[in-house]
Every structure is written in structure tokens, then in C-alpha cells.
Design a protein around this motif. Structure first.
Motif, PDB file in Angstrom:
ATOM      1  N   VAL A 156       0.927  -1.417  -0.069  1.00 16.33           N
ATOM      2  CA  VAL A 156      -0.007  -0.181   0.011  1.00 16.33           C
ATOM      3  C   VAL A 156       0.891   1.162  -0.132  1.00 16.33           C
ATOM      4  O   VAL A 156       2.019   1.211   0.575  1.00 16.33           O
ATOM      5  N   LEU A 157       0.285   2.587  -0.559  1.00 13.92           N
ATOM      6  CA  LEU A 157       1.084   3.526  -0.867  1.00 13.92           C
ATOM      7  C   LEU A 157       0.311   4.766  -0.886  1.00 13.92           C
ATOM      8  O   LEU A 157      -0.822   4.399  -1.507  1.00 13.92           O
ATOM      9  N   LYS A 158       0.511   5.856  -0.126  1.00 17.28           N
ATOM     10  CA  LYS A 158      -0.232   7.024  -0.261  1.00 17.28           C
ATOM     11  C   LYS A 158       0.609   8.110  -0.633  1.00 17.28           C
ATOM     12  O   LYS A 158       1.811   8.127   0.124  1.00 17.28           O
ATOM     13  N   THR A 159       0.319   9.142  -1.744  1.00 20.94           N
ATOM     14  CA  THR A 159       1.528  10.121  -2.002  1.00 20.94           C
ATOM     15  C   THR A 159       1.432  11.359  -1.110  1.00 20.94           C
ATOM     16  O   THR A 159       2.359  12.173  -1.219  1.00 20.94           O
ATOM     17  N   THR A 160       0.426  11.468  -0.095  1.00 25.97           N
ATOM     18  CA  THR A 160       0.730  12.579   0.510  1.00 25.97           C
ATOM     19  C   THR A 160      -0.111  12.203   2.037  1.00 25.97           C
ATOM     20  O   THR A 160      -0.264  11.064   2.344  1.00 25.97           O
ATOM     21  N   MET A 174      20.916  12.465   9.815  1.00 24.75           N
ATOM     22  CA  MET A 174      20.728  13.467   8.594  1.00 24.75           C
ATOM     23  C   MET A 174      19.334  13.518   8.119  1.00 24.75           C
ATOM     24  O   MET A 174      19.366  14.530   7.284  1.00 24.75           O
ATOM     25  N   LEU A 175      18.401  12.670   8.465  1.00 22.22           N
ATOM     26  CA  LEU A 175      17.108  12.722   8.104  1.00 22.22           C
ATOM     27  C   LEU A 175      16.356  14.061   8.451  1.00 22.22           C
ATOM     28  O   LEU A 175      16.436  14.525   9.491  1.00 22.22           O
ATOM     29  N   PRO A 176      15.934  14.773   7.326  1.00 20.76           N
ATOM     30  CA  PRO A 176      15.234  15.973   7.658  1.00 20.76           C
ATOM     31  C   PRO A 176      13.745  15.597   8.176  1.00 20.76           C
ATOM     32  O   PRO A 176      13.256  14.496   7.662  1.00 20.76           O
ATOM     33  N   GLU A 177      13.339  16.693   9.155  1.00 22.91           N
ATOM     34  CA  GLU A 177      12.015  16.287   9.376  1.00 22.91           C
ATOM     35  C   GLU A 177      11.048  16.912   8.269  1.00 22.91           C
ATOM     36  O   GLU A 177      11.462  17.896   7.609  1.00 22.91           O
ATOM     37  N   THR A 178       9.739  16.308   8.137  1.00 29.26           N
ATOM     38  CA  THR A 178       8.838  16.589   7.241  1.00 29.26           C
ATOM     39  C   THR A 178       7.383  16.392   7.564  1.00 29.26           C
ATOM     40  O   THR A 178       7.148  15.385   8.504  1.00 29.26           O
ATOM     41  N   ARG A 179       6.529  17.173   7.114  1.00 23.51           N
ATOM     42  CA  ARG A 179       5.126  16.915   7.045  1.00 23.51           C
ATOM     43  C   ARG A 179       4.465  16.551   5.839  1.00 23.51           C
ATOM     44  O   ARG A 179       3.238  16.534   5.874  1.00 23.51           O
ATOM     45  N   GLU A 180       5.153  16.280   4.888  1.00 22.41           N
ATOM     46  CA  GLU A 180       4.839  16.065   3.703  1.00 22.41           C
ATOM     47  C   GLU A 180       5.629  14.925   3.099  1.00 22.41           C
ATOM     48  O   GLU A 180       6.935  15.114   2.546  1.00 22.41           O
ATOM     49  N   ARG A 181       5.193  13.720   2.878  1.00 18.86           N
ATOM     50  CA  ARG A 181       6.084  12.694   2.182  1.00 18.86           C
ATOM     51  C   ARG A 181       5.171  11.604   1.609  1.00 18.86           C
ATOM     52  O   ARG A 181       3.954  11.681   1.999  1.00 18.86           O
ATOM     53  N   ILE A 182       5.678  10.866   0.914  1.00 18.08           N
ATOM     54  CA  ILE A 182       5.103   9.422   0.697  1.00 18.08           C
ATOM     55  C   ILE A 182       5.136   8.361   1.610  1.00 18.08           C
ATOM     56  O   ILE A 182       6.428   8.556   2.137  1.00 18.08           O
ATOM     57  N   VAL A 183       4.379   7.650   1.983  1.00 13.99           N
ATOM     58  CA  VAL A 183       4.383   6.676   2.722  1.00 13.99           C
ATOM     59  C   VAL A 183       4.149   5.377   2.215  1.00 13.99           C
ATOM     60  O   VAL A 183       2.939   5.433   1.354  1.00 13.99           O
ATOM     61  N   ALA A 184       4.931   4.383   2.095  1.00  9.56           N
ATOM     62  CA  ALA A 184       4.571   3.039   1.742  1.00  9.56           C
ATOM     63  C   ALA A 184       5.243   1.772   2.451  1.00  9.56           C
ATOM     64  O   ALA A 184       6.199   2.032   2.920  1.00  9.56           O
ATOM     65  N   THR A 185       4.221   0.902   2.320  1.00 10.82           N
ATOM     66  CA  THR A 185       4.756  -0.276   3.118  1.00 10.82           C
ATOM     67  C   THR A 185       4.281  -1.639   2.385  1.00 10.82           C
ATOM     68  O   THR A 185       3.519  -1.363   1.581  1.00 10.82           O
ATOM     69  N   GLU A 186       4.740  -2.762   2.685  1.00 13.25           N
ATOM     70  CA  GLU A 186       4.219  -4.011   2.266  1.00 13.25           C
ATOM     71  C   GLU A 186       3.893  -4.613   3.680  1.00 13.25           C
ATOM     72  O   GLU A 186       4.760  -5.246   4.502  1.00 13.25           O
ATOM     73  N   VAL A 187       2.568  -4.539   4.014  1.00  7.19           N
ATOM     74  CA  VAL A 187       2.085  -5.298   5.401  1.00  7.19           C
ATOM     75  C   VAL A 187       2.047  -6.899   5.276  1.00  7.19           C
ATOM     76  O   VAL A 187       1.740  -7.360   4.393  1.00  7.19           O
ATOM     77  N   THR A 188       2.604  -7.371   6.471  1.00  2.84           N
ATOM     78  CA  THR A 188       2.425  -8.746   6.731  1.00  2.84           C
ATOM     79  C   THR A 188       1.725  -8.688   8.337  1.00  2.84           C
ATOM     80  O   THR A 188       2.177  -8.074   9.060  1.00  2.84           O
ATOM     81  N   ALA A 189       0.334  -9.398   8.100  1.00  5.62           N
ATOM     82  CA  ALA A 189      -0.337  -9.085   9.266  1.00  5.62           C
ATOM     83  C   ALA A 189      -0.517 -10.738   9.713  1.00  5.62           C
ATOM     84  O   ALA A 189      -0.762 -11.720   8.840  1.00  5.62           O
ATOM     85  N   PHE A 266      10.371   6.445  -0.709  1.00  4.54           N
ATOM     86  CA  PHE A 266      10.627   7.072  -1.889  1.00  4.54           C
ATOM     87  C   PHE A 266      11.224   8.404  -1.636  1.00  4.54           C
ATOM     88  O   PHE A 266      10.729   9.310  -0.831  1.00  4.54           O
ATOM     89  N   LEU A 267      12.479   8.721  -2.045  1.00  3.12           N
ATOM     90  CA  LEU A 267      13.258   9.784  -1.773  1.00  3.12           C
ATOM     91  C   LEU A 267      13.162  10.943  -2.635  1.00  3.12           C
ATOM     92  O   LEU A 267      13.487  10.646  -3.716  1.00  3.12           O
ATOM     93  N   PRO A 268      12.778  11.966  -2.210  1.00  4.15           N
ATOM     94  CA  PRO A 268      12.746  13.253  -3.286  1.00  4.15           C
ATOM     95  C   PRO A 268      13.895  13.316  -4.024  1.00  4.15           C
ATOM     96  O   PRO A 268      15.039  13.386  -3.177  1.00  4.15           O
ATOM     97  N   VAL A 286       8.846  14.160  -8.008  1.00  6.07           N
ATOM     98  CA  VAL A 286       9.894  13.291  -8.679  1.00  6.07           C
ATOM     99  C   VAL A 286      10.609  12.507  -7.384  1.00  6.07           C
ATOM    100  O   VAL A 286      11.107  13.252  -6.628  1.00  6.07           O
ATOM    101  N   TYR A 287      10.670  11.222  -7.568  1.00  3.92           N
ATOM    102  CA  TYR A 287      11.196  10.404  -6.267  1.00  3.92           C
ATOM    103  C   TYR A 287      11.958   9.361  -6.751  1.00  3.92           C
ATOM    104  O   TYR A 287      11.846   8.756  -7.944  1.00  3.92           O
ATOM    105  N   LEU A 288      12.788   9.151  -5.984  1.00  7.00           N
ATOM    106  CA  LEU A 288      13.787   7.860  -6.186  1.00  7.00           C
ATOM    107  C   LEU A 288      13.240   6.436  -5.277  1.00  7.00           C
ATOM    108  O   LEU A 288      13.476   6.666  -4.180  1.00  7.00           O
ATOM    109  N   PRO A 289      12.545   5.655  -6.116  1.00 10.51           N
ATOM    110  CA  PRO A 289      12.019   4.521  -5.207  1.00 10.51           C
ATOM    111  C   PRO A 289      13.290   3.593  -4.736  1.00 10.51           C
ATOM    112  O   PRO A 289      14.042   3.211  -5.457  1.00 10.51           O
ATOM    113  N   THR A 290      13.293   3.158  -3.472  1.00 12.17           N
ATOM    114  CA  THR A 290      14.167   2.354  -2.717  1.00 12.17           C
ATOM    115  C   THR A 290      13.657   1.387  -1.592  1.00 12.17           C
ATOM    116  O   THR A 290      12.963   1.919  -0.977  1.00 12.17           O
ATOM    117  N   ASP A 291      13.930   0.219  -1.858  1.00  8.27           N
ATOM    118  CA  ASP A 291      13.443  -0.612  -0.499  1.00  8.27           C
ATOM    119  C   ASP A 291      14.664  -1.258   0.186  1.00  8.27           C
ATOM    120  O   ASP A 291      14.448  -2.260   1.037  1.00  8.27           O
TER     121      ASP A 291
END
Length: 308
Positions: A156-160, A174-189, A266-268, A286-291
Motif C-alpha cells: 500500500v502507498l499514499k502520496t501525501t 541526517m534525515l530532515p523532518e517533514t510533514r509531507e512525504r510519500i508513505v509506502a509499506t508491504e504489510v504482513t499481518a 521514496f526519496l525526493p 519526482v522520487y527515487l524508489p528504494t526498498d
């Protein structure tokens, strides 16, 4: 099982892993139903003589275990859930073979979905989906039962409507703080049912299959929020807890749930060039996807009385 032999502790089990079986059911009206299961069986049994005395008389051959899976699939004349099939296998092995004291049945169901052509469901056409339905059932000779069901690979992924801020900062951060990002995950439940005996299982066709679909819907709905405005996620941890809490709040026949939700990044993309050394920011489009590497986040939530 653990036994003391010659001053040593021996723990042993045996079975058959990755027995693949496909099953088709055909209704009188011409509609077909199809499942593909990958079955693994472990038997706990009194077969210590095979290890220490070269006596195999109490061993159920693993080839016999494999054949039993196909025979029992054939005997299922009506469509059934993967959990019910696992329970049936466990009942067989613990009742049919005197040395067997318990059976652990793990099954992964491939997500074959009915095809729709021109908006209509096809009578016998299927396509492979994404997330898998899994179960682990433990049946003891006494009739004691444990049933765990779950989902693997629910991406699942949402763009905002997601951010991450206020975390510990130090010289390694080094990670900047943000209130605006893509969040994506692969859920195992995985979730545990409270049933402790075979006789306590609800007598309802496809009960477990329906509950699996119900739980999946609650997980997805909670992750995304309302279709128009969504819901803000201050962290994957917060979203994970809200998803688990929603499942337990909705379904009283589930005693506990465990969620694993890796943070797939997903890195800006920000660029500079020789002509213009200034960073060109792409403004969250525009993002660089990486897992790899990815954040590893997991937790379990249980009712107070749950044994899990």
C-alpha cells in the motif's frame, strides 16, 4: 517433542513441506471456483526409536503425508477456506495415527482472482493477484486447537498525508523532518482466533475466508482513511497501531494481531549541474524508489485476556 536420551535432550518432528495442490470446484450452474495451496505439515509424534534404535515402526512416511494432502483435497466436495482445510488435515493426522500427538499445518494460498470481462465475472477465468492468504493451525490429539490467519505482501502507498518529525536528533542524524512525504509499506499481518477446541469453531460455511476479507478491508481502509481527504500519518508506528486497534475493535472473534510494516522509501530527487550549482528541488513530484535498506517496524496488539 523433547525427550532425554543418553543424558541428552532430543527434540524432533517430521513432516512434508511445500506440497502444492490446486483444487477446482464446479457448481451446477457452470461457475468454477479455484484455489492453489502450498501446504507444509509437521507432526509431533512418539518416534524416538527411529532415532536411537533404528526402528521406524512409529514413523508416518513423509511421502504418505504428501499423498494425504491430495486425498483430503479430493474429499472436500464443497468449497472451503484454507483454515478449514488445515484443521481437517490436523484432525486426520492426530486421530488416524496413534503415535502422532499433534500436527502443525501451515498453508499459503496464492491469490487467484476471478477475471471480469466487459464488467462481468468470468465463469472459469482467473488471474493472479498480489497479497497471499496464510494460516497456521495446531491440532492436538486431545482436540485442543490454535488457529492463526494472516496476510503476506499487502503493498500500500499514499502520496501525501504523511510526515515524520520530532524524533531523536544527534551527530549521526541526517534525515530532515517533514510533514509531507510519500508513505509506502508491504504489510504482513497475522491474527489469532480465540477458539481453543475444534468443537468451538463457528459452524458457518467459509467463515474464515470471509473474516480474512473483512480484516484485509479494515487494514486497508484504516491505512488510507476517507477517499476524499484521507487521514494524516505522523509515523508508520502510529498508523500500524491504528490499523491493529481497528481490527480488534471491529472483530471480537480475533484475540490478537501482529503487524510488520517495513517503511519502503521514496526519496525526493534534488539535482544540481555544472552550469547551475544550485539544487533543483522537484517539489514532491519526482522520487527515487528504494526498498534497501528499509525501516523495519513491527508490533503486536492483544486483548488483555489473550494468551498470544
Amino acid at each position: 517433542m523433547a525427550d532425554k536420551i543418553d543424558g541428552l535432550k532430543l527434540e524432533q518432528r517430521h513432516g512434508k513441506a511445500r506440497v502444492r495442490v490446486g483444487r477446482v470446484w464446479k457448481n451446477e450452474d457452470g461457475r468454477h471456483f479455484f484455489v492453489e495451496w502450498n501446504v507444509s505439515i509437521s507432526l509431533l509424534s512418539d518416534c524416538i526409536p527411529a532415532y536411537v534404535l533404528d526402528d521406524n515402526s512409529n514413523i508416518v512416511a513423509t511421502d504418505t503425508i504428501k499423498n494425504t494432502v491430495y486425498v483430503k483435497a479430493k474429499e472436500c466436495s464443497e468449497q472451503l477456506s484454507v483454515e478449514d482445510f488445515a484443521i481437517g488435515l490436523g484432525k486426520h493426522f492426530t486421530s488416524f495415527y496413534q503415535p502422532v500427538t499433534a500436527a502443525i499445518i501451515k498453508i499459503v494460498e496464492k491469490p487467484w482472482e476471478r477475471v471480469h470481462i466487459d464488467g462481468l465475472p468470468h465463469e472459469h477465468g482467473f488471474k493472479l493477484g498480489s497479497e497471499k492468504h496464510v494460516t497456521e493451525v495446531v491440532v492436538e490429539k486431545s482436540g485442543s486447537l490454535q488457529v492463526t490467519s494472516g496476510i503476506e505482501g499487502l503493498a500500500v502507498l499514499k502520496t501525501t498525508k504523511s510526515g515524520f518529525e520530532g524524533f531523536i536528533r544527534d551527530k549521526y542524524t541526517m534525515l530532515p523532518e517533514t510533514r509531507e512525504r510519500i508513505v509506502a509499506t508491504e504489510v504482513t499481518a497475522s491474527w489469532r482466533y480465540p477458539f481453543e477446541s475444534i468443537s468451538s469453531i463457528p459452524v458457518k460455511p467459509l467463515y474464515f475466508a470471509e473474516r480474512y476479507l473483512d480484516v484485509k478491508k479494515v487494514l486497508v481502509d484504516t491505512f488510507f482513511g476517507p477517499p476524499k481527504d484521507g487521514v494524516y500519518s505522523p509515523s508508520v508506528q502510529s498508523t500500524l497501531y491504528q490499523m491493529a486497534k481497528a481490527v480488534l475493535g471491529r472483530f471480537h472473534d480475533i484475540s490478537s494481531i501482529q503487524l510488520k510494516m517495513p517503511n519502503l522509501h521514496f526519496l525526493p530527487v534534488n539535482l544540481s549541474n555544472k552550469e547551475s550549482p544550485a539544487i533543483v528541488k522537484f517539489k514532491d513530484d519526482v522520487y527515487l524508489p528504494t526498498d534497501e535498506p528499509h525501516g523495519s517496524i513491527e508490533a503486536s496488539v492483544s486483548r488483555i485476556w489473550s494468551k498470544m
